[in-house]
Design a protein around this motif. Structure first.
Motif, short mmCIF file in Angstrom:
data_model
loop_
_atom_site.label_atom_id
_atom_site.label_comp_id
_atom_site.label_asym_id
_atom_site.label_seq_id
_atom_site.Cartn_x
_atom_site.Cartn_y
_atom_site.Cartn_z
N ASN A 247 -2.96 -38.67 -47.32
CA ASN A 247 -2.82 -37.47 -47.56
C ASN A 247 -4.08 -36.67 -48.02
O ASN A 247 -4.48 -35.47 -47.66
N ARG A 248 -5.02 -37.45 -48.87
CA ARG A 248 -6.27 -36.97 -49.27
C ARG A 248 -7.27 -37.14 -48.44
O ARG A 248 -8.45 -36.57 -48.79
N ALA A 249 -7.13 -37.83 -47.39
CA ALA A 249 -8.32 -38.09 -46.49
C ALA A 249 -7.89 -37.77 -45.11
O ALA A 249 -8.76 -37.90 -44.19
N SER A 250 -6.88 -37.33 -44.82
CA SER A 250 -6.57 -37.04 -43.47
C SER A 250 -7.21 -35.67 -43.04
O SER A 250 -7.97 -35.08 -43.61
N LEU A 251 -7.47 -35.72 -41.60
CA LEU A 251 -8.10 -34.49 -41.02
C LEU A 251 -7.45 -33.19 -41.57
O LEU A 251 -8.27 -32.16 -41.72
N PHE A 252 -6.19 -33.21 -41.43
CA PHE A 252 -5.58 -31.74 -41.98
C PHE A 252 -5.27 -31.82 -43.45
O PHE A 252 -5.15 -32.88 -44.29
N GLN A 253 -6.19 -30.83 -44.10
CA GLN A 253 -6.19 -30.62 -45.70
C GLN A 253 -5.64 -29.42 -46.05
O GLN A 253 -5.87 -28.51 -45.39
N LEU A 254 -4.86 -29.20 -47.18
CA LEU A 254 -4.63 -27.99 -47.69
C LEU A 254 -5.63 -27.65 -48.58
O LEU A 254 -5.97 -28.45 -49.39
N LYS A 255 -6.24 -26.36 -48.83
CA LYS A 255 -7.12 -25.89 -49.69
C LYS A 255 -6.71 -25.04 -50.91
O LYS A 255 -6.06 -24.27 -50.60
N TYR A 256 -7.31 -25.25 -51.90
CA TYR A 256 -6.70 -24.41 -53.15
C TYR A 256 -7.93 -23.58 -53.30
O TYR A 256 -9.18 -24.04 -53.66
N ILE B 189 -3.85 -20.52 -51.10
CA ILE B 189 -3.59 -21.56 -50.46
C ILE B 189 -4.37 -21.28 -48.96
O ILE B 189 -3.72 -20.72 -48.50
N SER B 190 -4.78 -22.16 -48.48
CA SER B 190 -5.19 -22.35 -46.93
C SER B 190 -5.23 -23.70 -46.43
O SER B 190 -5.12 -24.63 -47.24
N TRP B 191 -5.56 -23.82 -45.15
CA TRP B 191 -5.53 -25.20 -44.70
C TRP B 191 -6.83 -25.27 -43.69
O TRP B 191 -7.39 -24.42 -43.18
N GLU B 192 -7.11 -26.61 -43.42
CA GLU B 192 -8.23 -26.68 -42.50
C GLU B 192 -7.85 -28.12 -41.68
O GLU B 192 -7.36 -28.98 -42.26
N MET B 193 -8.72 -28.29 -40.68
CA MET B 193 -8.45 -29.44 -39.83
C MET B 193 -9.61 -29.77 -39.32
O MET B 193 -10.55 -29.00 -38.67
#
Length: 298
Positions: free
Chosen positions: A221-230, A276-280
């Motif tokens: 979860n903390r290392a995957s390409l998909f991450q949620l950003k705070y 909250i946002s996400w990045e890949m």
């Protein structure tokens, strides 16, 4: 509407992973080529409609045969399943739990039944790691029969998805199997009943206290390409993300928490301030849509 999109994807995934609709006529399980592919989510291999294999069952089979292989001087081992799950986890972490897993969908729907709801204490979140270590990796290698083969501990003694999707339907389709029902099956039915009842009272109790597959994905979860950003400058600590989270996470305290199933409810529905946002892979994606500014919300 946004929650409906996840429900649609969950439902389509469940149908695709259980797309062998000839089983009422054949009264057998599907044995075609697709069974060489592992499902990204928990879906019993022996379900009459299942078109893919269960990753947990495949790993247990692999582990259960290690000692026999070594004793026979066979030193070539296949890591296909672990590699497949590792690729999925490396890309999106636990997202299959929130969007694809058929047993996750069942729990989500049961939790919609109106009534008193309870929260699961945090200490139980360590349960999946215990089940992963013991029933998937250690016991299948440690406890073996006279020929050196281990047992599929999780499938044989615990898995409620196997009881619901395979055990009970096969008893209906093949009446001769009823003569083989013993105490073990009744124990598994009791486990299933306990978890179904628990799913009405608490959100996703199986995922949060038992599921070894979710525990495996959580390492990524903390290392995957998909991450949620705070974005703390936009957060008001209104706790709407905590209220709506199916696994009781306060996003502002622990973004990409190991318990997060990446359902994206916090991003798509809860947060009204764009916090909250996400990045890949470093590419920024959509943020939660601001409905008002933090100043106006005071």
């Amino acid at each position: 509407m946004r929650q409906h999109l996840r429900r649609i994807i969950q439902s389509l995934s469940a149908l695709l992973l259980n797309g062998y609709w000839y089983f009422p006529v054949s009264r057998t399980i599907y044995q075609g080529r697709l069974k060489s592919i592992c499902s990204p989510g928990l879906n019993c291999h022996s379900c009459p409609a299942a078109t893919t294999a269960c990753p947990l069952g495949a790993i247990q089979n692999f582990m259960a045969g290690i000692r026999a292989s070594l004793e026979a001087a066979r030193y070539h081992f296949g890591f296909y399943v672990l590699g497949w799950l590792g690729i999925i986890g490396g890309l999106v972490g636990r997202m299959p739990c929130g969007w694809i897993c058929p047993f996750g969908l069942i729990q989500d729907l049961l939790f919609k039944i109106p009534g008193r709801k309870i929260r699961i204490p945090y200490i139980f979140s360590y349960g999946p790691y215990i089940f992963l270590a013991l029933t998937i990796f250690i016991l299948p290698v440690w406890v073996v029969d006279a020929f050196g083969y281990g047992f599929l501990w999780f499938c044989k003694f615990i898995c409620p998805a196997g009881t619901l999707e395979a055990g009970l339907p096969l008893l209906i389709l093949q009446p001769t199997l009823r003569m083989m029902v013993g105490h073990l099956f009744y124990i598994k039915v009791a486990v299933l009943f306990f978890l179904i009842t628990g799913s009405v009272l608490a959100s996703r109790p199986f995922c949060r206290t038992v599921c070894p597959l979710g525990a495996f994905y959580s390492f990524f979860n903390r290392a995957s390409l998909f991450q949620l950003k705070y974005h703390p400058e936009k957060c008001t600590h209104c706790e709407l993300c905590y209220r709506d989270c199916p696994v009781d996470i306060k996003f502002y305290e622990s973004p990409n928490d190991r318990r997060c199933i990446r359902c994206l409810v916090c991003l798509r529905e809860s947060c009204a301030f764009g916090a909250i946002s996400w990045e890949m892979g470093g590419l920024e994606g959509q943020s939660s849509r601001p409905k008002t500014s933090p100043v106006n919300s005071q």
